[in-house]
Enzyme design. Structure first.
Site, PDB file in Angstrom:
ATOM      1  N   ASP A  11       0.860  -1.197   0.000  1.00 25.54           N
ATOM      2  CA  ASP A  11       0.000   0.000   0.000  1.00 25.54           C
ATOM      3  C   ASP A  11       0.892   1.242   0.000  1.00 25.54           C
ATOM      4  OD1 ASP A  11      -3.019   0.794   1.835  1.00 25.54           O
ATOM      5  OD2 ASP A  11      -1.667   2.163   0.809  1.00 25.54           O
ATOM      6  N   ASP A 105      -4.032   2.240  -5.036  1.00 25.76           N
ATOM      7  CA  ASP A 105      -2.661   2.220  -4.513  1.00 25.76           C
ATOM      8  C   ASP A 105      -2.367   1.005  -3.650  1.00 25.76           C
ATOM      9  OD1 ASP A 105      -3.986   2.769  -2.104  1.00 25.76           O
ATOM     10  OD2 ASP A 105      -2.338   4.033  -1.404  1.00 25.76           O
ATOM     11  N   GLU A 106      -3.123  -0.061  -3.860  1.00 24.14           N
ATOM     12  CA  GLU A 106      -3.072  -1.159  -2.896  1.00 24.14           C
ATOM     13  C   GLU A 106      -3.277  -2.488  -3.613  1.00 24.14           C
ATOM     14  OE1 GLU A 106      -6.061  -2.281   0.794  1.00 24.14           O
ATOM     15  OE2 GLU A 106      -6.368  -0.499  -0.407  1.00 24.14           O
TER      16      GLU A 106
HETATM   17  P1  TTP Z   1      -5.223   4.903   1.275  1.00 25.42           P
HETATM   18  O1  TTP Z   1      -4.197   3.902   0.883  1.00 25.42           O
HETATM   19  O2  TTP Z   1      -6.319   4.453   2.176  1.00 25.42           O
HETATM   20  O3  TTP Z   1      -4.523   6.122   2.009  1.00 25.42           O
HETATM   21  P2  TTP Z   1      -3.154   6.840   1.669  1.00 25.42           P
HETATM   22  O4  TTP Z   1      -2.404   6.144   0.603  1.00 25.42           O
HETATM   23  O5  TTP Z   1      -3.439   8.284   1.404  1.00 25.42           O
HETATM   24  O6  TTP Z   1      -2.355   6.781   3.036  1.00 25.42           O
HETATM   25  P3  TTP Z   1      -1.722   5.503   3.737  1.00 25.42           P
HETATM   26  O7  TTP Z   1      -1.956   4.336   2.831  1.00 25.42           O
HETATM   27  O8  TTP Z   1      -0.287   5.831   3.902  1.00 25.42           O
HETATM   28  O9  TTP Z   1      -2.443   5.380   5.047  1.00 25.42           O
HETATM   29  O10 TTP Z   1      -5.906   5.525   0.007  1.00 25.42           O
HETATM   30  C1  TTP Z   1      -5.210   5.736  -1.214  1.00 25.42           C
HETATM   31  C2  TTP Z   1      -5.680   6.999  -1.892  1.00 25.42           C
HETATM   32  O11 TTP Z   1      -7.078   6.931  -2.148  1.00 25.42           O
HETATM   33  C3  TTP Z   1      -5.466   8.239  -1.049  1.00 25.42           C
HETATM   34  O12 TTP Z   1      -4.168   8.799  -1.230  1.00 25.42           O
HETATM   35  C4  TTP Z   1      -6.557   9.130  -1.535  1.00 25.42           C
HETATM   36  C5  TTP Z   1      -7.667   8.205  -1.971  1.00 25.42           C
HETATM   37  N1  TTP Z   1      -8.721   8.169  -0.938  1.00 25.42           N
HETATM   38  C6  TTP Z   1      -9.816   9.011  -1.069  1.00 25.42           C
HETATM   39  O13 TTP Z   1      -9.926   9.748  -2.056  1.00 25.42           O
HETATM   40  N2  TTP Z   1     -10.776   8.988  -0.104  1.00 25.42           N
HETATM   41  C7  TTP Z   1     -10.696   8.191   1.013  1.00 25.42           C
HETATM   42  O14 TTP Z   1     -11.585   8.213   1.874  1.00 25.42           O
HETATM   43  C8  TTP Z   1      -9.562   7.315   1.132  1.00 25.42           C
HETATM   44  C9  TTP Z   1      -9.425   6.413   2.328  1.00 25.42           C
HETATM   45  C10 TTP Z   1      -8.612   7.348   0.135  1.00 25.42           C
HETATM   46 MG    MG Z   2      -2.105   4.093   0.669  1.00 24.27          MG
END
Ligand code: TTP
Ligand code: MG
Length: 384
Positions: A11, A105-106
């Site tokens: 991720d 992103d995962e």
């Molecule tokens: P995540 O992987 O949940 O979050 P992140 O990458 O920003 O942070 P981390 O993994 O380090 O905790 O989500 C990936 C992307 O998806 C995030 O950068 C923005 C988008 N996103 C939204 O638009 N709305 C949301 O509610 C979430 C959770 C993510």
């Molecule tokens: Mg992320």
């Protein structure tokens, strides 16, 4: 007894913010918030600096502005996010054909049995992290576990910018100390219901008599949740539909000027693409070259093969010919090289009677794959 599995959950860290920082390095180190900037906007993501002020995804932007007024606020670049995402997934594809993207992103990777080929799980994870940092410019955190569930939870502990591995014998202890909310599927309402039973941790959830949990959460989920609380999860990593092209590329830490070196690199990239192609069981009709000059001018060209092939030689000969042709038009240093194959389909049935015999090349390449499988990536390097 079932085969031991090794699952990765990868991720990207603060993904949208991380892309904005590649586009504008002045944002590095500052609290940055990306999301809807209007009155009713919500936070898409916040940098870790902003999270310290209590800002998080899905929060109303108005709340974020109160909590972290000094942050940089951006509406973001959606097209860029999918472009960076593609590059990230292309790296993951190099490590296993069993990749399941679950969001932009995962992804889950099933790395079971790949130790011979790539090394210990932690080393492989560090290699994925290194390549993501170098080729995409973003930090990725990786959780490793014997199931998807444990890998996913481990990646939370890996963040930011780390690896966290939970061995099979560690699963029970790892799970037991976590709050119930850490289990995917337990939201605030379920947590509240469990709290009335004095269940705060997954260990307590697993050990509690099932009757009261059935009454609190419903008869269908109680038993299942208790299993999950112990880390039991037999779901498999489901791959995406077969992709229509396969590619590999590399960005040099220093621009390359030697044509011999470029040809060499194309040979290696071709082997990588060839291996993945053969693993997919397909043959390719087209071979492509990607070349980027130091000024970021990027050239892509492609050739259609006389006959669809899956051998390293067919790919690398074609890619090298394309390189020579490209350099004749504009010679000079090169910043990035890539090789791709497309037009994938089932192999043609009949043997070729032409001089270039794709089947022979394929058989040799297949044998090389087998040796590499046994002795590791560097065991065999084909002469040219
Ligand atoms: P995540 O992987 O949940 O979050 P992140 O990458 O920003 O942070 P981390 O993994 O380090 O905790 O989500 C990936 C992307 O998806 C995030 O950068 C923005 C988008 N996103 C939204 O638009 N709305 C949301 O509610 C979430 C959770 C993510
Ligand atoms: Mg992320």
């Amino acid at each position: 007894m079932s085969q031991q599995r090794t699952i990765f959950h990868a991720d990207l860290d603060a993904f949208y913010v991380a892309v904005e920082r590649v586009l504008d390095p002045a944002l590095i180190g500052k609290p940055v918030i990306v999301g809807g900037l209007g009155n009713r906007g919500v936070v898409a993501t916040a940098s870790y600096e902003a999270r310290e002020f209590g800002v998080h995804s899905a929060q109303p932007m108005a709340v974020a502005r109160r909590r972290c007024p000094h942050a940089v606020y951006l509406s973001g670049h959606r097209e860029k996010y999918s472009e960076f995402s593609k590059r990230f997934f292309a790296i993951l594809d190099d490590f296993t054909p069993v990749v399941a993207g679950v969001s932009i992103d995962e992804a889950y990777l099933d790395m079971s049995g790949s130790e011979r080929l790539f090394g210990k799980p932690k080393q492989v994870a560090e290699e994925i992290r290194r390549r993501t940092r170098e080729d995409v410019g973003i930090n990725v955190s990786i959780g490793i576990g014997p199931s998807r569930l444990v890998a996913k939870m481990a990646s939370e502990d890996a963040k930011p910018d780390g690896v966290f591995e939970v061995l099979p014998e560690e699963v029970e202890v790892f799970m037991a100390s976590k709050p119930v909310r850490a289990l995917p599927g337990i939201g605030p309402k379920s947590a509240e219901a469990l709290a009335t039973l004095r269940i705060e941790t997954l260990g307590q959830l697993a050990a509690h008599p099932v009757g009261p949990i059935r009454r609190a959460l419903g008869p269908n989920v109680a038993g299942w949740l208790q299993l999950r609380a112990r880390g039991v999860d037999n779901s498999t990593v489901q791959t995406r539909a077969k992709s229509k092209s396969i590619s590999a590329e590399t960005t040099f830490s220093e621009d390359v000027t030697s044509v011999d070196e470029m040809l060499n690199v194309l040979g290696r990239l071709s082997e990588r693409v060839g291996r993945r192609l053969r693993r997919s069981g397909m043959h390719a009709r087209n071979v492509g070259l990607k070349l980027r000059y130091p000024d970021f001018t990027t050239v892509t060209r492609q050739t259609t093969l006389q006959q669809a092939a899956d051998g390293d030689d067919a790919i690398s000969d074609t890619a090298q010919a394309l390189l020579k042709k490209t350099l004749r038009e504009r010679a000079g240093a090169v910043r990035l090289l890539g090789v791709s194959v497309s037009g994938l389909g089932e192999p043609a049935a009949q043997l070729s009677l032409l001089d270039s015999n794709p089947q022979k090349d394929s058989a040799i390449s297949g044998a090389v794959d087998a040796v590499r499988g046994r002795f590791g990536e560097d065991a065999v390097r084909r002469g040219s």
